[in-house]
Design an enzyme around this catalytic site. Structure first.
Site, PDB file in Angstrom:
ATOM      1  N   ARG A   1       0.872  -1.181   0.000  1.00 15.12           N
ATOM      2  CA  ARG A   1       0.000   0.000   0.000  1.00 15.12           C
ATOM      3  C   ARG A   1       0.903   1.222   0.000  1.00 15.12           C
ATOM      4  O   ARG A   1       1.697   1.413   0.928  1.00 15.12           O
ATOM      5  CB  ARG A   1      -0.908   0.008   1.229  1.00 15.12           C
ATOM      6  CG  ARG A   1      -1.651   1.319   1.402  1.00 15.12           C
ATOM      7  CD  ARG A   1      -2.748   1.271   2.442  1.00 15.12           C
ATOM      8  NE  ARG A   1      -3.893   0.522   1.961  1.00 15.12           N
ATOM      9  CZ  ARG A   1      -5.128   0.660   2.427  1.00 15.12           C
ATOM     10  NH1 ARG A   1      -5.384   1.540   3.380  1.00 15.12           N
ATOM     11  NH2 ARG A   1      -6.117  -0.059   1.939  1.00 15.12           N
TER      12      ARG A   1
ATOM     13  N   HIS B   1      -7.437   0.436  -6.408  1.00 11.82           N
ATOM     14  CA  HIS B   1      -7.643  -0.415  -5.227  1.00 11.82           C
ATOM     15  C   HIS B   1      -8.310  -1.715  -5.702  1.00 11.82           C
ATOM     16  O   HIS B   1      -9.485  -1.970  -5.436  1.00 11.82           O
ATOM     17  CB  HIS B   1      -8.524   0.336  -4.218  1.00 11.82           C
ATOM     18  CG  HIS B   1      -8.468  -0.186  -2.819  1.00 11.82           C
ATOM     19  ND1 HIS B   1      -7.703  -1.283  -2.452  1.00 11.82           N
ATOM     20  CD2 HIS B   1      -9.093   0.231  -1.678  1.00 11.82           C
ATOM     21  CE1 HIS B   1      -7.852  -1.485  -1.152  1.00 11.82           C
ATOM     22  NE2 HIS B   1      -8.695  -0.596  -0.668  1.00 11.82           N
TER      23      HIS B   1
ATOM     24  N   GLN C   1     -10.178  -4.161  -3.298  1.00 17.13           N
ATOM     25  CA  GLN C   1     -11.473  -3.626  -2.881  1.00 17.13           C
ATOM     26  C   GLN C   1     -12.540  -3.944  -3.923  1.00 17.13           C
ATOM     27  O   GLN C   1     -13.645  -4.389  -3.591  1.00 17.13           O
ATOM     28  CB  GLN C   1     -11.347  -2.104  -2.696  1.00 17.13           C
ATOM     29  CG  GLN C   1     -12.622  -1.431  -2.252  1.00 17.13           C
ATOM     30  CD  GLN C   1     -13.000  -1.779  -0.828  1.00 17.13           C
ATOM     31  OE1 GLN C   1     -12.199  -1.618   0.089  1.00 17.13           O
ATOM     32  NE2 GLN C   1     -14.209  -2.276  -0.616  1.00 17.13           N
TER      33      GLN C   1
ATOM     34  N   ASP D   1     -17.255   6.990  -1.593  1.00 20.08           N
ATOM     35  CA  ASP D   1     -15.979   6.912  -0.869  1.00 20.08           C
ATOM     36  C   ASP D   1     -15.668   8.336  -0.387  1.00 20.08           C
ATOM     37  O   ASP D   1     -16.311   9.314  -0.828  1.00 20.08           O
ATOM     38  CB  ASP D   1     -14.886   6.370  -1.815  1.00 20.08           C
ATOM     39  CG  ASP D   1     -13.520   6.236  -1.141  1.00 20.08           C
ATOM     40  OD1 ASP D   1     -13.457   6.168   0.104  1.00 20.08           O
ATOM     41  OD2 ASP D   1     -12.504   6.206  -1.870  1.00 20.08           O
TER      42      ASP D   1
ATOM     43  N   CYS E   1     -16.508   1.664   0.724  1.00 22.87           N
ATOM     44  CA  CYS E   1     -15.328   0.850   1.038  1.00 22.87           C
ATOM     45  C   CYS E   1     -14.896   1.005   2.488  1.00 22.87           C
ATOM     46  O   CYS E   1     -14.200   0.145   3.014  1.00 22.87           O
ATOM     47  CB  CYS E   1     -14.189   1.214   0.097  1.00 22.87           C
ATOM     48  SG  CYS E   1     -13.739   2.953   0.164  1.00 22.87           S
TER      49      CYS E   1
ATOM     50  N   ARG F   1     -13.892  -8.511   1.889  1.00 20.17           N
ATOM     51  CA  ARG F   1     -12.469  -8.295   1.631  1.00 20.17           C
ATOM     52  C   ARG F   1     -11.688  -9.568   1.971  1.00 20.17           C
ATOM     53  O   ARG F   1     -10.772  -9.973   1.266  1.00 20.17           O
ATOM     54  CB  ARG F   1     -11.935  -7.126   2.487  1.00 20.17           C
ATOM     55  CG  ARG F   1     -12.556  -5.761   2.207  1.00 20.17           C
ATOM     56  CD  ARG F   1     -12.215  -5.252   0.821  1.00 20.17           C
ATOM     57  NE  ARG F   1     -10.789  -5.267   0.568  1.00 20.17           N
ATOM     58  CZ  ARG F   1      -9.934  -4.323   0.966  1.00 20.17           C
ATOM     59  NH1 ARG F   1     -10.367  -3.257   1.605  1.00 20.17           N
ATOM     60  NH2 ARG F   1      -8.642  -4.400   0.662  1.00 20.17           N
TER      61      ARG F   1
HETATM   62  N1   CP Z   1     -11.369  -0.097   2.451  1.00 21.37           N
HETATM   63  C1   CP Z   1     -10.082  -0.150   2.863  1.00 21.37           C
HETATM   64  O1   CP Z   1      -9.153  -0.388   2.076  1.00 21.37           O
HETATM   65  O2   CP Z   1      -9.938   0.062   4.184  1.00 21.37           O
HETATM   66  P1   CP Z   1      -8.542   0.240   4.940  1.00 21.37           P
HETATM   67  O3   CP Z   1      -7.962   1.557   4.492  1.00 21.37           O
HETATM   68  O4   CP Z   1      -8.916   0.234   6.399  1.00 21.37           O
HETATM   69  O5   CP Z   1      -7.645  -0.897   4.565  1.00 21.37           O
HETATM   70  N1  NVA Z   2      -9.944   6.646  -1.546  1.00 20.85           N
HETATM   71  C1  NVA Z   2      -9.566   6.264  -0.211  1.00 20.85           C
HETATM   72  C2  NVA Z   2      -9.810   4.809   0.014  1.00 20.85           C
HETATM   73  C3  NVA Z   2      -9.489   4.310   1.379  1.00 20.85           C
HETATM   74  C4  NVA Z   2      -9.721   2.846   1.548  1.00 20.85           C
HETATM   75  C5  NVA Z   2      -8.119   6.622   0.038  1.00 20.85           C
HETATM   76  O1  NVA Z   2      -7.292   6.392  -0.859  1.00 20.85           O
HETATM   77  O2  NVA Z   2      -7.805   7.145   1.094  1.00 20.85           O
END
Ligand code: CP
Ligand code: NVA
Length: 317
Positions: free
Chosen positions: A112, A139, A142, A234, A274, A302
Site C-alpha cells: 500500500r 484499489h 477492494q 468513498d 469501502c 475483503r
Molecule cells: N477499504 C479499505 O481499504 O480500508 P482500509 O484503508 O482500512 O484498509
Molecule cells: N480513496 C480512499 C480509500 C481508502 C480505503 C483513500 O485512498 O484514502
C-alpha cells in the site's frame, strides 16, 4: 469438503502480480469471485502451509491489513508486517534492493503506497507476486470484494448498473475497470473537476465495449443514481489529500449519498462504501445504517476475496 476442481482461469494466475484490476481477464475475475464465494461458504479448503505474505504499508489501513493477515492464517500461511518504519525502507533503501531481498524470504508482497509507479517498481524487481493493497491510482482488492457483494445480492452482476457518486479516485478507478470486465454498467457521478483519470476512463470503456458493459461520467447526482442496482461512495479527500479537505467539502456540497438519493435507485438497490466513512459528508448515517446497506458484508468480503486471490497467486488451487 469438496475437492478443488481447478478452474484453468485461476491456474493461469499463479506467480502473477495484481497491480491493476485490468491485470485480470474477465474469466479470471469471474473465477476469483466464484472461488471467493466457495471459500466463504466453506465449500472447499485451500492449503498454503508454509507460505508467507509480506505487508509493506506506507499508508494507514484497518480492513486491508487485517483481512490479508486473517486470509493467510485461514489458508494455513502467515503474514509478516514489513512496516516501512521498522525496516530499512523507511530510511530510504532502494526499492530495487528491498524487492530483490524480500523475494528471497517471502512468497508474495502486498503493498500500500502513494504512487502506482512505486508499486510497479516493486513488481519489476520482485520475483514473487506483488499485490496492490491500494495506491493513489487503484484499489483492485477492494473492487473484487465489492463485486462479490453485488453478486451475493443479485445472483450475478452482468448487466447491472453500479452508480458511484463522489470523487473519481482510486476506488472509482478499480470499480470502473473491474466492472467493465464483468459487463456491469458503471456510472460515475462527480462534480466538475473531480472526474476519474482520463486514461483509466478510456481503458475501462474499451474493456466495457468488449464485455457488454458501459462506463459513463455524469455531473448530477440524481441522474447518476437513477434506477441503479448499487449506490457506492468513498471519502472526498483520500489519504495524501488531507490539506484539500475543506476545499473538497465545499466542492462536493450536494453530493452526500443520503436516503433521498437511495430513493431514486432501483427498489432492490444496495448501498456500498469501502470504508472508512465520514457520516454527514460523503454518506449519511441513515444510508450507512439503513435497510439497503451491505457495507459491513462488503467489508467482510475483503477477507473472502483476498483468500481467493492469494490462493490463485500462490498456487493453492
Ligand atoms: N477499504 C479499505 O481499504 O480500508 P482500509 O484503508 O482500512 O484498509
Ligand atoms: N480513496 C480512499 C480509500 C481508502 C480505503 C483513500 O485512498 O484514502
Amino acid at each position: 469438503m469438496a475437492a478443488i476442481n481447478p478452474d484453468p482461469a485461476l491456474i493461469q494466475l499463479q506467480g502473477l502480480d495484481l497491480l491493476s484490476s485490468a491485470d485480470l481477464s474477465a474469466d479470471q475475475t469471474r473465477a476469483l469471485l466464484q472461488l471467493a464465494a466457495d471459500l466463504k461458504a466453506r465449500r472447499l479448503e485451500i492449503n498454503l502451509a508454509g507460505k508467507v505474505l509480506g505487508l509493506i504499508f506506507t499508508k494507514a489501513s484497518t480492513r486491508t491489513r487485517v483481512s490479508f493477515s486473517v486470509a493467510m492464517t485461514r489458508l494455513g500461511g502467515q503474514t509478516l508486517d514489513l512496516n516501512p518504519q521498522v525496516t530499512q525502507v523507511g530510511r530510504g533503501e532502494p526499492v530495487a534492493d528491498t524487492a530483490r531481498v524480500l523475494s528471497r524470504y517471502v512468497d508474495a508482497l502486498a503493498i500500500r503506497t502513494f504512487a502506482q509507479t512505486e508499486l510497479e517498481d516493486y513488481a519489476h524487481w520482485a520475483t514473487v507476486p506483488v499485490i496492490n493493497a491500494l495506491t493513489d491510482l487503484e484499489h483492485p482488492c477492494q473492487a473484487l470484494a465489492d463485486y462479490l457483494t453485488l453478486q451475493e445480492a443479485f445472483g450475478q452482476v452482468e448487466g447491472l448498473t453500479l452508480a458511484y457518486v463522489g470523487d473519481g479516485n482510486n476506488v472509482a478507478h478499480s470499480l470502473m475497470l473491474c466492472g467493465a470486465l464483468l459487463g456491469v454498467h458503471v456510472r460515475i457521478g462527480c462534480p466538475l473537476g473531480f472526474e476519474p483519470d482520463g486514461a483509466v476512463l478510456e481503458q475501462s470503456r474499451a474493456l466495457a465495449a468488449a464485455h457488454g458493459g458501459s462506463v459513463a461520467v455524469l455531473h448530477e447526482p440524481v441522474a447518476a443514481v437513477r434506477s441503479a442496482h448499487a449506490l457506492y461512495t468513498d471519502v472526498w479527500a483520500s489519504m495524501g489529500q488531507e490539506e484539500e479537505k475543506a476545499e473538497r467539502e465545499r466542492a462536493f456540497a450536494g453530493w452526500c449519498l443520503n436516503e433521498e438519493l437511495v430513493a431514486e435507485a432501483d427498489p432492490r438497490a444496495i448501498v456500498l462504501h469501502c470504508l472508512p466513512a465520514y457520516r454527514g459528508l460523503e454518506i449519511s448515517a441513515g444510508a450507512i445504517e439503513g435497510p439497503s446497506s451491505r457495507i459491513f458484508d462488503q467489508a467482510e468480503n475483503r477477507l473472502h476475496a483476498q483468500q481467493a486471490l492469494l490462493a490463485a497467486l500462490l498456487g493453492g488451487i
